[in-house]
Design an enzyme around this catalytic site. Structure first.
Site, PDB file in Angstrom:
ATOM      1  N   GLU A 117       2.010   0.098  -5.265  1.00 35.88           N
ATOM      2  CA  GLU A 117       0.706   1.117  -5.473  1.00 35.88           C
ATOM      3  C   GLU A 117       1.938   2.308  -5.044  1.00 35.88           C
ATOM      4  O   GLU A 117       1.925   2.348  -3.390  1.00 35.88           O
ATOM      5  CB  GLU A 117      -0.255   1.365  -3.921  1.00 35.88           C
ATOM      6  CG  GLU A 117      -0.974   2.073  -4.089  1.00 35.88           C
ATOM      7  CD  GLU A 117      -1.760   2.186  -3.463  1.00 35.88           C
ATOM      8  OE1 GLU A 117      -3.003   3.269  -3.734  1.00 35.88           O
ATOM      9  OE2 GLU A 117      -2.405   2.354  -2.110  1.00 35.88           O
ATOM     10  N   ASP A 147       0.874  -0.804   0.389  1.00 35.60           N
ATOM     11  CA  ASP A 147      -0.514   0.080   0.082  1.00 35.60           C
ATOM     12  C   ASP A 147       0.695   1.469   0.247  1.00 35.60           C
ATOM     13  O   ASP A 147       1.800   1.308   0.882  1.00 35.60           O
ATOM     14  CB  ASP A 147      -1.143  -0.084   1.663  1.00 35.60           C
ATOM     15  CG  ASP A 147      -2.054   1.486   1.264  1.00 35.60           C
ATOM     16  OD1 ASP A 147      -2.226   1.171   0.220  1.00 35.60           O
ATOM     17  OD2 ASP A 147      -1.423   1.873   1.830  1.00 35.60           O
TER      18      ASP A 147
END
Length: 571
Positions: free
Chosen positions: A279, A242
């Site tokens: 990401e 993330d």
């Protein structure tokens, strides 16, 4: 038996509280802030008491938090689970179709066990990889998962550590690889006791809170060991990392490069591919460039492709969509991966990104989508694409996504045009935190130009209930038709090498901005998409219509394609 150890350099005395007793721990002989304690059998509850406090704290590396993130930890035997996937050899991303799901809202049951009951649906759809939103321990019962504070523990309401293992086992038995979303750039707002133990955080903040101190060797090891745990002990096939742009690391070797090296070593030892997917908001191919020039991750999310598709289909131009929408932008992202590759980003107010070398970078290294948890959930009311565009354009979007040179990812329910919204939801027990969360979310959405008047309070249980997929929709002819379209497209993509060819140098795009049509060249195929409201005649010599979402007429040297229609033709 498991020896209880903890890194607590900020404490001058540490005790283990278990069975009503406080047992002293001893400093490790080599120091470095490690404390050694007693051996405890599996199933034993324990917690740490630091210095002269009487407050018990859970283990920072707890593998099991059955009483929630504020309660004691429980000793868990990683080797006790009887794995059944001995013949599983893994799947890489080269021909992947990814399906992103949130365990707590994928089914009304909201558990790993309930999700397992729907795996055959994913197999029938043609999915190769299931990507789970974070499953580590969070405050409260329901949450997106990005408020995690127990990084090593599996969220108990989902089914705990054995529940996750059974789910992975069930996926592997069906030929499905499992990707897991992990968060190393911040910790949640409640239950984060790590700073009491040591310097897990450092000065400064990112979007979500204080910075994780990845330049501290023990914290760095804490992160890497966590990643290796999921891949090794839970047999997960890859990790989605993330918001790696929020990891601030000035070390000689970046944390991501070090992590990629250790995961590659584990992959060789395990005899199966293990994938790391970033990401990243940076639009920088350094993520997927091999070392020493890059970090050597397998893939990265590509928001520019999503934004180009979304803006072209919906006409939205607010917030970060402001530079997207023209078909020229869609053409660039389909051939170069990024729109902003050193160009000016109006939303950011500066030049952004670095170019991708299409000749040296395979398209499968970019994970792209029409919808995902962020792009749906970070809208004020969590409305999905079917609320924004007519069904005909949904079908056009599906064709463009599933014939792209990238790795396509679906958001749960997308395949049948699910009508359920997916708003932001939390279940913080603390009233003040609940109030701050709701107010902060309203302010954030207002800043991005969303209409917040209809926004539901994230703490309202109705926000969570509203997010749960309604599987009964599959009884509707309209929803079944969309499902069959997705199944057919995924099967066609798998069957035709040209339609999953990841060579970006072989992709070309013709378009007419005013008439709102484009044609994507994919080897022996042309993917024609008419986003306009009128039929379009394209100078295209086609021998056969392989797939169509509407009316397509072939002539000698042209095709006529109906409004809001997509077609795949063989030339």
């Amino acid at each position: 038996m498991t020896e209880i150890v903890v890194w607590a350099p900020r404490a001058s005395r540490v005790r283990v509280r278990t069975g009503g007793d406080d047992l002293p721990m001893r400093p490790a002989p080599d120091g470095d802030g490690w404390w050694l304690g007693p051996d405890l059998p599996p199933g034993t509850d324990y917690a740490f008491v630091l210095d002269d406090s009487d407050q018990a704290r859970p283990d920072p590396a707890s593998r099991w938090q059955p009483h929630g993130v504020h309660g004691p930890s429980r000793v868990y035997d990683q080797d006790a689970y009887p794995w059944q996937d001995g013949r599983w050899r893994g799947r890489d991303l080269t021909s992947a179709v990814v399906y992103e799901l949130h365990v707590g809202t994928f089914t009304p049951g909201g558990t790993f066990s309930a999700a397992t009951e729907r795996l055959d649906h994913l197999v029938g759809l043609g999915i190769t990889h299931v990507e789970l939103l974070p499953v580590n321990a969070v405050n409260g019962v329901w949450n997106w998962g990005y408020d995690g504070v127990g990084w090593y523990a599996v969220h108990a309401p989902y089914g705990g550590p054995d529940g996750l293992k059974r789910f992975v086992d069930a996926c592997h038995a069906r030929g499905l690889a499992v990707l897991l979303d992990v968060v190393y750039n911040h910790l949640g707002p409640s239950g984060n006791y790590l700073p009491e133990f040591g310097p897990y955080l450092k000065s400064g903040r990112n979007t979500w809170g204080e910075l994780v101190n990845v330049e501290e060797p023990a914290v760095r090891r804490f992160v890497i060991d966590n990643a290796l745990m999921w891949l090794r002990d839970y047999h997960v096939d890859g990790l989605r990392l993330d918001a790696v742009h929020a990891l601030q690391d000035s070390s000689p070797v970046h944390l991501l490069a070090e992590l990629a090296g250790e995961v590659d070593a584990l992959s060789k030892a395990a005899g199966r591919p293990l994938s790391l997917i970033a990401e990243s908001d940076l639009n920088d191919p350094v993520m997927i460039t091999p070392p020493p020039a890059g970090y050597g991750l397998a893939a990265q999310w590509d928001d520019d492709v999503h934004h180009a598709l979304h803006a072209a289909l919906t006409g939205e131009r607010q917030g970060y969509y402001c530079d997207f929408g023209p078909l020229s932008v869609l053409a660039k992202t389909f051939t170069c991966a990024f729109l902003h590759d050193g160009t000016y980003s109006t939303f950011r107010g500066k030049d952004w990104g670095r170019p991708v070398d299409p000749a040296a970078t395979a398209g499968w290294r970019f994970v792209v989508c029409l919808q995902n948890h962020d792009q749906v959930g970070n809208r004020a009311v969590g409305d999905r694409l079917p609320e924004l565009v007519p069904p005909a354009l949904l079908r056009v979007g599906a064709v463009l996504l599933l014939t792209s040179p990238f790795t396509p990812m679906l958001w749960m329910g997308e395949e049948w045009a699910a009508s359920t919204r997916w708003p932001f939801f939390t279940s913080h027990p603390e009233p003040e935190l609940a109030r701050i969360t709701a107010e902060g979310r309203v302010a954030e959405f207002a800043e991005h130009g969303w209409d917040v008047r209809q926004m539901i309070d994230p703490q309202d249980p109705a926000a969570h209930r509203e997010a749960i997929l309604d599987w009964d929709e599959l009884a509707s002819a309209e929803h079944r038709a969309m499902l069959e379209l997705y199944r057919a497209l995924i099967a066609l993509r798998a069957a035709e090498p040209d339609l999953h060819d990841a060579d970006l140098t072989r992709v070309a795009v013709d378009y007419d901005e005013d008439a709102r049509w484009l044609v994507v060249h994919r080897g022996r195929f042309r993917v024609a998409a008419n986003l306009g409201d009128s039929s379009a005649q394209l100078a295209l010599a086609a021998r056969e219509v392989v797939f169509s979402t509407g009316a397509v007429d072939l002539a000698l040297d042209s095709i006529t394609i109906g409004p809001q229609t997509a077609a795949i033709v063989r030339v």
